[in-house]
Design a protein around this motif. Structure first.
Motif, PDB file in Angstrom:
ATOM      1  N   SER A 297      29.978  23.349  81.075  1.00  0.00           N
ATOM      2  CA  SER A 297      28.709  23.003  80.413  1.00  0.00           C
ATOM      3  C   SER A 297      28.442  23.937  79.229  1.00  0.00           C
ATOM      4  O   SER A 297      27.897  23.515  78.209  1.00  0.00           O
ATOM      5  CB  SER A 297      27.535  23.026  81.405  1.00  0.00           C
ATOM      6  OG  SER A 297      27.254  24.340  81.795  1.00  0.00           O
ATOM      7  N   GLU A 298      28.851  25.209  79.339  1.00  0.00           N
ATOM      8  CA  GLU A 298      28.698  26.142  78.210  1.00  0.00           C
ATOM      9  C   GLU A 298      29.536  25.679  77.017  1.00  0.00           C
ATOM     10  O   GLU A 298      29.080  25.668  75.882  1.00  0.00           O
ATOM     11  CB  GLU A 298      29.123  27.560  78.609  1.00  0.00           C
ATOM     12  CG  GLU A 298      28.088  28.304  79.405  1.00  0.00           C
ATOM     13  CD  GLU A 298      26.770  28.441  78.660  1.00  0.00           C
ATOM     14  OE1 GLU A 298      26.778  28.607  77.418  1.00  0.00           O
ATOM     15  OE2 GLU A 298      25.719  28.367  79.308  1.00  0.00           O
ATOM     16  N   LEU A 299      30.777  25.304  77.308  1.00  0.00           N
ATOM     17  CA  LEU A 299      31.654  24.858  76.223  1.00  0.00           C
ATOM     18  C   LEU A 299      31.132  23.574  75.594  1.00  0.00           C
ATOM     19  O   LEU A 299      31.135  23.413  74.377  1.00  0.00           O
ATOM     20  CB  LEU A 299      33.071  24.610  76.750  1.00  0.00           C
ATOM     21  CG  LEU A 299      33.908  25.841  77.082  1.00  0.00           C
ATOM     22  CD1 LEU A 299      35.333  25.421  77.369  1.00  0.00           C
ATOM     23  CD2 LEU A 299      33.901  26.838  75.947  1.00  0.00           C
ATOM     24  N   SER A 300      30.677  22.661  76.431  1.00  0.00           N
ATOM     25  CA  SER A 300      30.187  21.370  75.955  1.00  0.00           C
ATOM     26  C   SER A 300      28.947  21.548  75.073  1.00  0.00           C
ATOM     27  O   SER A 300      28.796  20.904  74.040  1.00  0.00           O
ATOM     28  CB  SER A 300      29.863  20.475  77.147  1.00  0.00           C
ATOM     29  OG  SER A 300      29.354  19.260  76.692  1.00  0.00           O
ATOM     30  N   ALA A 301      28.068  22.473  75.484  1.00  0.00           N
ATOM     31  CA  ALA A 301      26.848  22.726  74.698  1.00  0.00           C
ATOM     32  C   ALA A 301      27.199  23.332  73.340  1.00  0.00           C
ATOM     33  O   ALA A 301      26.561  23.050  72.331  1.00  0.00           O
ATOM     34  CB  ALA A 301      25.917  23.657  75.472  1.00  0.00           C
ATOM     35  N   PHE A 302      28.231  24.148  73.321  1.00  0.00           N
ATOM     36  CA  PHE A 302      28.640  24.799  72.072  1.00  0.00           C
ATOM     37  C   PHE A 302      29.286  23.791  71.128  1.00  0.00           C
ATOM     38  O   PHE A 302      28.967  23.733  69.946  1.00  0.00           O
ATOM     39  CB  PHE A 302      29.626  25.927  72.376  1.00  0.00           C
ATOM     40  CG  PHE A 302      30.228  26.546  71.148  1.00  0.00           C
ATOM     41  CD1 PHE A 302      29.447  27.246  70.251  1.00  0.00           C
ATOM     42  CD2 PHE A 302      31.584  26.420  70.883  1.00  0.00           C
ATOM     43  CE1 PHE A 302      29.998  27.816  69.108  1.00  0.00           C
ATOM     44  CE2 PHE A 302      32.143  26.973  69.745  1.00  0.00           C
ATOM     45  CZ  PHE A 302      31.345  27.678  68.869  1.00  0.00           C
ATOM     46  N   ASN A 303      30.210  22.983  71.663  1.00  0.00           N
ATOM     47  CA  ASN A 303      30.893  21.987  70.832  1.00  0.00           C
ATOM     48  C   ASN A 303      31.488  20.914  71.749  1.00  0.00           C
ATOM     49  O   ASN A 303      32.499  21.142  72.404  1.00  0.00           O
ATOM     50  CB  ASN A 303      32.006  22.654  70.016  1.00  0.00           C
ATOM     51  CG  ASN A 303      32.737  21.666  69.131  1.00  0.00           C
ATOM     52  OD1 ASN A 303      32.562  20.463  69.254  1.00  0.00           O
ATOM     53  ND2 ASN A 303      33.573  22.168  68.241  1.00  0.00           N
ATOM     54  N   PRO A 304      30.864  19.734  71.796  1.00  0.00           N
ATOM     55  CA  PRO A 304      31.319  18.669  72.700  1.00  0.00           C
ATOM     56  C   PRO A 304      32.784  18.267  72.482  1.00  0.00           C
ATOM     57  O   PRO A 304      33.440  17.797  73.396  1.00  0.00           O
ATOM     58  CB  PRO A 304      30.390  17.491  72.372  1.00  0.00           C
ATOM     59  CG  PRO A 304      29.198  18.108  71.718  1.00  0.00           C
ATOM     60  CD  PRO A 304      29.679  19.340  71.024  1.00  0.00           C
ATOM     61  N   GLU A 305      33.301  18.518  71.274  1.00  0.00           N
ATOM     62  CA  GLU A 305      34.702  18.149  71.000  1.00  0.00           C
ATOM     63  C   GLU A 305      35.684  18.953  71.850  1.00  0.00           C
ATOM     64  O   GLU A 305      36.815  18.526  72.071  1.00  0.00           O
ATOM     65  CB  GLU A 305      35.022  18.358  69.519  1.00  0.00           C
ATOM     66  CG  GLU A 305      34.402  17.302  68.620  1.00  0.00           C
ATOM     67  CD  GLU A 305      34.594  17.606  67.145  1.00  0.00           C
ATOM     68  OE1 GLU A 305      35.565  18.303  66.807  1.00  0.00           O
ATOM     69  OE2 GLU A 305      33.773  17.137  66.341  1.00  0.00           O
ATOM     70  N   LEU A 306      35.224  20.113  72.321  1.00  0.00           N
ATOM     71  CA  LEU A 306      36.110  20.925  73.167  1.00  0.00           C
ATOM     72  C   LEU A 306      36.471  20.207  74.461  1.00  0.00           C
ATOM     73  O   LEU A 306      37.475  20.507  75.102  1.00  0.00           O
ATOM     74  CB  LEU A 306      35.436  22.275  73.507  1.00  0.00           C
ATOM     75  CG  LEU A 306      35.224  23.223  72.331  1.00  0.00           C
ATOM     76  CD1 LEU A 306      34.354  24.397  72.741  1.00  0.00           C
ATOM     77  CD2 LEU A 306      36.549  23.717  71.791  1.00  0.00           C
ATOM     78  N   MET A 307      35.634  19.256  74.834  1.00  0.00           N
ATOM     79  CA  MET A 307      35.885  18.516  76.071  1.00  0.00           C
ATOM     80  C   MET A 307      37.114  17.604  75.950  1.00  0.00           C
ATOM     81  O   MET A 307      37.615  17.103  76.942  1.00  0.00           O
ATOM     82  CB  MET A 307      34.662  17.662  76.456  1.00  0.00           C
ATOM     83  CG  MET A 307      33.385  18.454  76.727  1.00  0.00           C
ATOM     84  SD  MET A 307      33.571  19.612  78.106  1.00  0.00           S
ATOM     85  CE  MET A 307      33.879  21.144  77.253  1.00  0.00           C
ATOM     86  N   GLN A 308      37.576  17.378  74.712  1.00  0.00           N
ATOM     87  CA  GLN A 308      38.753  16.519  74.507  1.00  0.00           C
ATOM     88  C   GLN A 308      40.064  17.278  74.717  1.00  0.00           C
ATOM     89  O   GLN A 308      41.125  16.680  74.789  1.00  0.00           O
ATOM     90  CB  GLN A 308      38.757  15.942  73.073  1.00  0.00           C
ATOM     91  CG  GLN A 308      37.460  15.299  72.618  1.00  0.00           C
ATOM     92  CD  GLN A 308      36.991  14.212  73.558  1.00  0.00           C
ATOM     93  OE1 GLN A 308      37.776  13.389  73.991  1.00  0.00           O
ATOM     94  NE2 GLN A 308      35.711  14.249  73.908  1.00  0.00           N
ATOM     95  N   LYS A 309      40.005  18.590  74.799  1.00  0.00           N
ATOM     96  CA  LYS A 309      41.248  19.373  74.897  1.00  0.00           C
ATOM     97  C   LYS A 309      41.831  19.312  76.305  1.00  0.00           C
ATOM     98  O   LYS A 309      41.086  19.241  77.281  1.00  0.00           O
ATOM     99  CB  LYS A 309      40.976  20.841  74.531  1.00  0.00           C
ATOM    100  CG  LYS A 309      40.633  21.023  73.072  1.00  0.00           C
ATOM    101  CD  LYS A 309      40.484  22.479  72.729  1.00  0.00           C
ATOM    102  CE  LYS A 309      40.078  22.656  71.276  1.00  0.00           C
ATOM    103  NZ  LYS A 309      41.110  22.214  70.351  1.00  0.00           N
ATOM    104  N   PRO A 310      43.162  19.381  76.414  1.00  0.00           N
ATOM    105  CA  PRO A 310      43.770  19.446  77.748  1.00  0.00           C
ATOM    106  C   PRO A 310      43.274  20.683  78.492  1.00  0.00           C
ATOM    107  O   PRO A 310      43.116  21.753  77.881  1.00  0.00           O
ATOM    108  CB  PRO A 310      45.268  19.566  77.457  1.00  0.00           C
ATOM    109  CG  PRO A 310      45.444  19.231  76.024  1.00  0.00           C
ATOM    110  CD  PRO A 310      44.138  19.458  75.339  1.00  0.00           C
ATOM    111  N   ARG A 311      43.025  20.520  79.794  1.00  0.00           N
ATOM    112  CA  ARG A 311      42.523  21.644  80.603  1.00  0.00           C
ATOM    113  C   ARG A 311      43.410  21.867  81.830  1.00  0.00           C
ATOM    114  O   ARG A 311      43.948  20.913  82.386  1.00  0.00           O
ATOM    115  CB  ARG A 311      41.104  21.354  81.102  1.00  0.00           C
ATOM    116  CG  ARG A 311      40.111  21.045  80.024  1.00  0.00           C
ATOM    117  CD  ARG A 311      38.695  21.206  80.531  1.00  0.00           C
ATOM    118  NE  ARG A 311      38.189  20.112  81.325  1.00  0.00           N
ATOM    119  CZ  ARG A 311      37.542  19.061  80.858  1.00  0.00           C
ATOM    120  NH1 ARG A 311      37.345  18.939  79.567  1.00  0.00           N
ATOM    121  NH2 ARG A 311      37.087  18.122  81.658  1.00  0.00           N
ATOM    122  N   ILE A 312      43.511  23.116  82.206  1.00  0.00           N
ATOM    123  CA  ILE A 312      44.202  23.485  83.441  1.00  0.00           C
ATOM    124  C   ILE A 312      43.313  24.494  84.150  1.00  0.00           C
ATOM    125  O   ILE A 312      42.703  25.352  83.496  1.00  0.00           O
ATOM    126  CB  ILE A 312      45.587  24.107  83.135  1.00  0.00           C
ATOM    127  CG1 ILE A 312      46.521  23.031  82.555  1.00  0.00           C
ATOM    128  CG2 ILE A 312      46.205  24.733  84.382  1.00  0.00           C
ATOM    129  CD1 ILE A 312      47.832  23.572  82.018  1.00  0.00           C
TER     130      ILE A 312
END
Length: 332
Positions: A266-281
């Motif tokens: 939620s912190e990352l999403s609030a900062f920049n929603p585009e970060l949610m498109q990156k691959p996550r592990i």
């Protein structure tokens, strides 16, 4: 000196480009001609202030103490149509991922992303035209030439966004610095207290067959970082560039694994929603503390749609499997 204190990601510099040289008002003379036609050369442009990408640089440290940058003056035009000598350009080499901004307005001017790429930060003044340009049918011998245009003097900001393949995301004490120190050549400061890492640490991870990728330990996020609390925006912006985000949640967290992961998201999403498109592990760290039963319990809490792995940097557990997962995600 630690790697952290060598890392500079922001500099503000007063730049001055060179004045353009004046054109010449020379009239041709030789043994037979006491006063001939116009033959004055053009003045040269003043030096630019140029920013150039250098893939070998990691930091703006070398520019930290250069408060003033002056380019050279353009030379004056000479006799017999001789042009002046161009002003010396001042070239500032920067790491890839550097953004240039106007210090007054905050406007982004350009971004350097390739090795050897050059952009003009401040252009030099244009040189003046010599008198030969002003000759006409009615005015055969103009005795005047153009002056050169003045250079500019402005404050500029250079700001670095780290270009890395993997960004480590987690609360302080998630074990990110320890992981980085074990699987890369970086030697970050490690301490068992929040905010040991206050600047991104970068390391090169060696992989199978002499391959490698770059990992950045981004300072611990705390709830509210997206609103500028804690270490705030200054460090979150480094995450924008990473290809893959590795979320690290320690096995000994006081919250549930799921809860800790969701707060980070939620912190990352609030900062920049585009970060949610990156691959996550997701990596559960400090798992040398767990027995098999506890590990199975934690596994049930993890999101089903994201690759996850149990690691221990101290016990060297799961680290090769982690590299395999990251390599696959980077090159996916």
């Amino acid at each position: 000196m630690s790697q952290g204190s060598n890392f500079v990601d922001y500099v503000k510099i007063s730049c001055r480009s060179g004045n353009g040289g004046p054109g010449s008002a020379y009239l041709h003379r030789d043994k037979k001609t006491s006063m001939g036609g116009p033959a004055g050369g053009d003045g040269a442009r003043g030096g630019h202030v140029i920013v150039k990408g250098n893939a070998q640089l990691w930091t703006l440290l070398h520019l930290k103490f250069r408060k003033h940058v002056f380019a050279g003056e353009g030379g004056a035009g000479g006799a017999t149509m001789k042009s002046g000598k161009m002003g010396r350009d001042e070239i500032l080499e920067v790491p890839l991922g550097t953004i240039a901004k106007d210090a007054e307005t905050g406007e982004i001017l350009f971004e350097i992303t390739k090795d050897g790429e050059e952009q003009i930060l401040l252009s030099g003044g244009k040189g003046g035209l010599g008198n030969s340009h002003f000759k006409s049918s009615t005015h055969q011998t103009p005795r005047y030439a153009q002056p050169g245009l003045p250079g500019k003097e402005e404050w500029k900001v250079l700001e670095l966004k780290v270009l890395a393949d993997v960004g480590l995301v987690g609360f302080p004490n998630a074990g990110k610095s320890t992981l980085l120190s074990v699987i890369t050549a970086a030697k970050p400061e490690i301490g068992d207290y929040p905010f040991t890492t206050i600047v991104p640490n970068l390391g090169i991870v060696s992989y199978r067959g002499h391959q490698s990728f770059i990992m950045a330990d981004i300072p611990g996020i705390i709830e509210g970082a997206s609103e500028g609390k804690g270490l705030g925006f200054r460090f979150l912006r480094h995450i924008e560039r990473n290809a893959v985000l590795l979320f690290m949640v320690p096995a000994d967290t006081s919250r549930s694994i799921k809860e800790e992961y969701e707060i980070l998201l939620s912190e990352l999403s609030a900062f920049n929603p585009e970060l949610m498109q990156k691959p996550r592990i997701i990596a559960i760290s400090k798992t040398d503390l767990l027995d098999d039963e506890l590990q199975r319990e934690i596994q049930k809490q993890l999101p089903k749609d994201i690759p996850s792995i149990f690691i221990s940097s101290l016990a060297n557990k799961g680290l090769m499997d982690l590299k395999d997962l990251l390599w696959k995600a980077i090159n996916g």
